[in-house]
Design a protein around this motif. Structure first.
Motif, PDB file in Angstrom:
ATOM      1  N   LEU A  22      46.238  24.036  39.063  1.00 49.44           N
ATOM      2  CA  LEU A  22      46.009  24.036  37.618  1.00 49.44           C
ATOM      3  C   LEU A  22      44.659  24.671  37.297  1.00 49.44           C
ATOM      4  N   PHE A  23      43.647  24.343  38.106  1.00 48.44           N
ATOM      5  CA  PHE A  23      42.322  24.909  37.872  1.00 48.44           C
ATOM      6  C   PHE A  23      42.340  26.425  38.078  1.00 48.44           C
ATOM      7  N   ALA A  24      43.091  26.874  39.094  1.00 48.53           N
ATOM      8  CA  ALA A  24      43.197  28.319  39.322  1.00 48.53           C
ATOM      9  C   ALA A  24      43.823  28.999  38.107  1.00 48.53           C
ATOM     10  N   HIS A  30      41.946  31.652  31.228  1.00 47.39           N
ATOM     11  CA  HIS A  30      40.887  31.344  30.278  1.00 47.39           C
ATOM     12  C   HIS A  30      39.646  32.164  30.602  1.00 47.39           C
ATOM     13  N   GLY A  31      39.785  33.136  31.497  1.00 52.16           N
ATOM     14  CA  GLY A  31      38.635  33.905  31.950  1.00 52.16           C
ATOM     15  C   GLY A  31      37.986  34.735  30.862  1.00 52.16           C
ATOM     16  N   ASP A  32      38.749  35.086  29.809  1.00 49.46           N
ATOM     17  CA  ASP A  32      38.145  35.864  28.727  1.00 49.46           C
ATOM     18  C   ASP A  32      37.186  34.993  27.924  1.00 49.46           C
ATOM     19  N   TYR A  33      37.387  33.667  27.967  1.00 48.62           N
ATOM     20  CA  TYR A  33      36.599  32.774  27.120  1.00 48.62           C
ATOM     21  C   TYR A  33      35.595  31.976  27.931  1.00 48.62           C
ATOM     22  N   GLY A  34      36.024  31.436  29.064  1.00 50.74           N
ATOM     23  CA  GLY A  34      35.121  30.654  29.897  1.00 50.74           C
ATOM     24  C   GLY A  34      34.722  31.444  31.121  1.00 50.74           C
ATOM     25  N   GLY A  42      42.176  34.008  41.973  1.00 50.85           N
ATOM     26  CA  GLY A  42      42.913  34.383  43.167  1.00 50.85           C
ATOM     27  C   GLY A  42      42.441  33.625  44.390  1.00 50.85           C
ATOM     28  N   VAL A  43      41.114  33.531  44.577  1.00 47.80           N
ATOM     29  CA  VAL A  43      40.638  32.842  45.777  1.00 47.80           C
ATOM     30  C   VAL A  43      40.898  31.345  45.676  1.00 47.80           C
ATOM     31  N   ILE A  44      40.851  30.771  44.460  1.00 41.57           N
ATOM     32  CA  ILE A  44      41.135  29.333  44.339  1.00 41.57           C
ATOM     33  C   ILE A  44      42.607  29.071  44.671  1.00 41.57           C
TER      34      ILE A  44
END
Lengths: 147, 191
Positions: A22-24, A30-34, A42-44
């Motif tokens: 879920l965190f991955a 959400h990478g555009d915002y957080g 990918g690594v997670i």
């Protein structure tokens, strides 16, 4: 490689893996915002698969994420990234010029322009990184003692 | 001058140095691998205290997670203990000392930690930070905007490098007789 004899490790791993996945996904989408983005997600994700392989054995991990599929995903991610660039060219812009991805289909829900472009390329990065890291783990763990 | 942040930084950096020395000195390779994992987690904590959470994610997942597992897989194929070289060799010691001294000398020229006039804070960040809100139609994360949009070519190159590296590892390390590849024989048609 398998740790089938340690029930505590098995149970804790089963509890942890959904949250890692879920965190991955959160870091990916959400990478555009957080903080975060495709590489981190990918690594997670690959770390979750690696943990699964460590605890339940390489064969179990290969049933979840088959190596044949992972090999194709390695290339698919790069294809998504480059394909986004080609799509912007087809829509009249320069390579990877996301402003030309602007559209007005369902404007409140579907992202558009820069949002869509960043979303797509980060997805491509995430797919490639997950697949490559998982394949590297498979190839390392699959080696036998040569003596 | 000494606030809680300085204390956290000093504590983490001291532990980092201690871990690094331990890794270099310990002969038991299994323990050394565990210490490299600890080193990565400490680095991740430090990145977090420097407000770089995405670097911290990467360090924790790659350095402490995947790299440790790959080390362990390698260890399963090799010995558990490092070979002992009791003889003191002066030339490597001299090279290491000189290199270390040069690196320390180099840091004397660097701007102070957190200096707002440091080049990294002057160029090109302000222009990106000022422009990105308009250019990105309101996406708040400047780091993602720089990586995925302003420098989209670079990131595509990096993705291609990761793909190439993965392909190379598979080509070199894959076993000749891999049952996964000849399980159904559809490999050639699909590829």
């Amino acid at each position: 490689m398998s740790m089938n004899t340690f029930p505590i490790i098995r149970v804790v791993t089963k509890l942890l893996i959904p949250y890692i996945l879920l965190f991955a996904l959160y870091v990916q989408f959400h990478g555009d915002y957080g903080p975060g983005g495709g590489f981190q997600a990918g690594v997670i994700l690959a770390a979750a698969l690696t943990l699964y392989g460590l605890v339940f054995g390489l064969e179990a991990a290969k049933r979840v994420a088959p190596p044949k599929l992972m090999q194709r995903l390695m290339a698919l991610g790069v294809l998504i990234y480059a394909g986004t660039g080609v799509a912007t060219m087809l829509m009249g812009g320069n390579f990877l010029d996301y402003n030309h991805l602007t559209h007005d289909v369902w404007p409140q829900v579907l992202p558009s322009g820069q949002h869509l472009g960043i979303f797509l390329v980060e997805l491509g990065v995430g797919v490639t990184v997950t697949a490559v890291m998982t394949m590297i783990f498979y190839t390392f763990a699959g080696r036998q003692h040569i003596t | 001058m000494i606030n809680e942040f300085t204390m956290i930084d000093v504590a983490i950096l001291t532990l980092l140095a201690a871990t690094a020395v331990t890794v270099a000195r310990i002969r038991d390779l299994w323990a050394a691998i565990m210490f490299t994992g600890i080193y990565s987690f400490l680095s991740a904590s430090w990145m977090l205290s420097l407000d770089a959470p995405d670097v911290a994610f990467t360090e924790a997942a790659v350095g402490a997670g995947i790299a440790t597992v790959l080390f362990l897989c390698t260890l399963a194929l090799t010995g558990k203990n490092e070979k002992r070289f009791p003889r003191f060799s002066p030339v490597p010691f001299l090279v290491v000392t000189i290199t270390g001294a040069v690196l320390v000398y180099g840091t004397l020229d660097m701007p102070h930690f957190g200096d707002p006039d440091a080049p990294v804070h002057q160029y090109p960040s302000p222009s990106f930070v000022e422009r990105s809100q308009d250019d990105m139609h309101g996406l708040p994360n400047v780091v993602t905007a720089v990586l995925a949009s302003y420098r989209g070519y670079d990131t595509m190159g990096e993705t291609a490098v990761i793909f190439t590296a993965g392909t190379a590892v598979i080509l070199i390390l894959r076993k000749e007789e891999d049952p996964d590849d000849k399980a159904d024989g559809s490999e050639e048609e699909a590829a």
